[in-house]
Each structure stands twice: as structure tokens, then as C-alpha cells.
Enzyme design. Structure first.
Site, short mmCIF file in Angstrom:
data_model
loop_
_atom_site.label_atom_id
_atom_site.label_comp_id
_atom_site.label_asym_id
_atom_site.label_seq_id
_atom_site.Cartn_x
_atom_site.Cartn_y
_atom_site.Cartn_z
N HIS A 31 -2.67 -7.11 3.78
CA HIS A 31 -3.97 -6.28 3.98
C HIS A 31 -5.65 -7.38 3.41
O HIS A 31 -5.20 -8.75 3.36
CB HIS A 31 -4.17 -5.68 3.12
CG HIS A 31 -2.84 -4.30 3.43
ND1 HIS A 31 -2.06 -4.26 4.70
CD2 HIS A 31 -2.09 -4.18 2.62
CE1 HIS A 31 -1.01 -3.57 4.49
NE2 HIS A 31 -0.96 -3.75 3.35
N GLU A 66 -4.05 -1.21 -2.47
CA GLU A 66 -3.41 -2.86 -2.94
C GLU A 66 -3.74 -4.04 -2.49
O GLU A 66 -3.26 -4.49 -3.00
CB GLU A 66 -1.65 -1.75 -1.45
CG GLU A 66 -0.88 -3.00 -1.37
CD GLU A 66 -0.84 -2.48 0.03
OE1 GLU A 66 0.48 -3.37 0.06
OE2 GLU A 66 -0.08 -1.97 0.51
N HIS A 101 2.91 -6.97 -1.86
CA HIS A 101 2.64 -5.96 -1.23
C HIS A 101 2.97 -5.14 -2.47
O HIS A 101 3.64 -5.36 -3.45
CB HIS A 101 3.14 -5.33 0.67
CG HIS A 101 2.89 -6.16 1.02
ND1 HIS A 101 1.76 -5.71 1.94
CD2 HIS A 101 3.30 -7.19 1.48
CE1 HIS A 101 2.04 -6.72 3.30
NE2 HIS A 101 2.24 -8.08 2.66
N GLU A 147 8.10 -5.31 -2.13
CA GLU A 147 7.03 -4.74 -2.51
C GLU A 147 7.10 -4.36 -3.66
O GLU A 147 7.96 -3.85 -4.41
CB GLU A 147 7.11 -3.54 -1.35
CG GLU A 147 7.48 -3.19 -0.20
CD GLU A 147 6.10 -3.22 -0.17
OE1 GLU A 147 5.09 -2.36 -0.98
OE2 GLU A 147 6.10 -3.00 1.06
#
Length: 316
Positions: A106, A143, A198, A280
Site C-alpha cells: 500500500h 497498514e 503486509h 501478513e
């Protein structure tokens, strides 16, 4: 996953040894099962999908670590640019001659550019959004802030071992990059390994980390046939050493407690021609996981776990 006779015996032995090492480490934290291709509980992390919208950083979010913080990016739209290149910093070590691409998931300003990030891009088998905003903790720690911080720490650790490290972006653009460009940066760098960083946004009670591996995909611009096995080796090593270095258990909601998940809907994996995985690191929406993710000390451990996994893979 079907046994592939085309995989060289040496690579198969490395994967088997890595899996065995991971199982031994994993027993100290949680039971281990086989990875699955269920697709998980959220859409593509950092790769366009439903992606929980993250609000702008709030006052209650943790202050940025001064050793890794970067200037706030401009809010003006930017044209696509090249990767945030980096050298080894003159260090020599076991990873000298190796190139690692780190992909911070992101962008902190994606929420200011919804039109641009909602643009559809070709991921080989279908089309998806350019990027997403990512998720956040309930206190507003985004995030995208987390992924940049861990990526900076990871870069430092790898450079100390002599690796050339390239970031797909480093607070140097207003939004994105798009998922197809993120993959292209790794490909053009001829990276020996690529890791996309992430954090998940799942339900309360869903805890732990998982590493996402590429499925066998052929279609359009996507062909992962040459990277499935080396990516599994890379991901298995990262998972095992992430347990050791962070003390975190593998996900209790994805991957059958293996810490591994296989997906075929991620543009960043589908379009990669070099070994690549996503990680993640935890669930930002669970209070216990959020307490870890917002801790600078734990983020350093997370970076160490990823770095150790990459080193193990590259050193063989």
C-alpha cells in the site's frame, strides 16, 4: 501441490530440509498443518481487492520510529516512477552479489487518490484495482505505515549482509505503485528474492502471521510455472524463522496452522518472474496482534525474522 519432476533434485532437497526445519520450529509455538489454496478471508493484500479502507493516521497511532521514518509524501498525484533503488552501502557479507526487492504494501496516501488506485490493471488472468488503501488498527495506525517501517528495518538488516536492496517505493510518490508495476520492479531488477510486506485486517480473535505463496497460474501475461517451487522454498524458510524470531504463532484462521497460504488471485505474484512471496505479519483488527504490530521492538523482530528467512534461502 503435485510433485513436479521438472524441479531439480537439489531444489527439492532444499525445500524438504526447509519444511522439516519449519516443522521443528513451529512445534514450539503451534501445530503445523498443510498449506491451502482457500484464498483467505480478505481480498488481495496491497494488490487491489476489497482491502479495508484505512483512515488517515490518527493522533493515537504510535509515533514513527525516528531511525526509520521518511518524509511525508506529497498529496499531489504523481506519475509512475522507477523503484527506490539502493545499494549494499559498501558492506560485504554472505549476501554480496544478491539483489532483494522489498515491496511495502500500500501507500499512506492512497486514500487521497481513490480514483487513481481504483483504476483497473491487467494481472494476467483478470483485471483488478491498481492498489488499495490497506487496513489499520482500531486506533488508526495504518497498514501502510507499518509496512514502510518494517521494510526500512528489513533493508538495513539485509544491507549489513552485503545485499543490494531495492524498495518498490519509499515515500517518494503520492500513491501506488500499481500492482503490475510492483511486480515489474522485481522482474526488471532480476531479483534473487522479492518479499511484499503486509498486515491483515480480519476479525477479532483471528491471530498470527501467514506467508502467501504463488499458485501455478498460466494465462495472459501471467505464468508462475518457474517460480512456484523456489517461492515455496523462500516462503517456508521465512515462516519458520519468523516464528523463531518473533515468538508469534502461525495464523489460526488461514493455512491450517502451517503459516502458509497459496493464492492465484494476486497480481503481485501472478506477474512475477522471480521468486516472490507476501507476508501478513499479523491481524491489525485483533487487539492482541495490534499491540505487537504497534510496538517498535516487535517490528524489529519481525524484520529480523523476514531477513533471516531470506538469508537462509539465498545462502541455500
Amino acid at each position: 501441490m503435485p510433485y513436479d519432476e521438472s524441479v531439480p533434485p537439489t531444489r527439492r532437497r532444499r525445500s524438504l530440509l526447509a519444511a522439516t526445519a519449519f516443522a521443528a520450529v513451529c512445534l514450539t509455538a503451534a501445530g503445523c498443518g498443510a498449506g491451502d489454496d482457500s484464498g483467505g478471508t480478505r481480498a488481495e493484500p496491497g494488490q487491489g481487492g476489497s482491502g479495508t479502507s484505512a483512515p488517515p493516521p490518527s493522533k493515537s497511532a504510535p509515533a514513527p520510529d525516528r531511525t526509520s521514518a521518511s518524509p511525508t509524501p506529497s498529496s499531489k498525484p504523481s506519475k509512475p516512477s522507477g523503484p527506490s533503488g539502493s545499494t549494499s552501502g559498501g558492506a560485504t557479507g554472505p549476501l554480496s552479489g544478491k539483489t532483494v526487492v522489498i515491496d511495502p504494501g500500500h501507500n499512506p496516501n492512497n486514500h487521497l487518490h481513490t480514483g487513481e488506485i481504483n483504476r483497473q490493471v491487467d494481472i494476467g488472468t483478470t483485471h483488478k484495482e491498481c492498489d488499495t488503501t490497506g487496513t489499520s488498527t482500531n486506533s488508526g495506525y495504518a497498514e501502510a505505515q507499518f509496512t514502510l517501517d518494517v521494510s526500512h528495518r528489513l533493508r538495513t538488516l539485509l544491507q549489513k549482509q552485503g545485499a543490494k536492496v531495492v524498495l518498490t517505493y519509499d515515500n517518494d510518490r503520492a500513491y501506488g505503485p500499481c500492482v503490475d508495476e510492483r511486480a515489474r520492479i522485481g522482474n526488471e531488477a532480476r531479483a534473487d528474492a522479492v518479499v511484499s510486506v503486509h498486515a491483515d485486517g480480519s476479525a477479532v480473535g483471528n491471530r498470527g502471521f501467514h506467508v502467501i505463496l504463488p499458485a501455478l497460474v498460466r494465462g495472459g501475461k501471467a505464468d508462475t510455472s518457474k517460480i512456484v517451487e523456489p517461492s515455496r522454498d523462500l516462503g517456508t524458510r521465512i515462516a519458520g524463522l519468523f516464528v523463531r524470531d518473533t515468538g508469534s504463532a502461525p495464523s489460526n484462521y488461514i493455512g491450517g496452522n502451517s503459516g502458509l497460504d497459496i493464492r492465484k488471485d494476486l497480481g503481485g505474484l501472478n506477474l512475477s518472474t522471480v521468486p516472490k512471496v507476501f507476508i501478513e505479519c499479523g491481524n491489525m483488527r485483533d487487539p492482541k496482534d495490534a499491540a505487537l504490530l504497534t510496538s517498535a521492538g516487535w517490528r524489529q523482530k519481525a524484520a529480523q525474522g523476514i531477513a533471516d528467512g531470506i538469508s537462509s534461502y539465498l545462502e541455500g
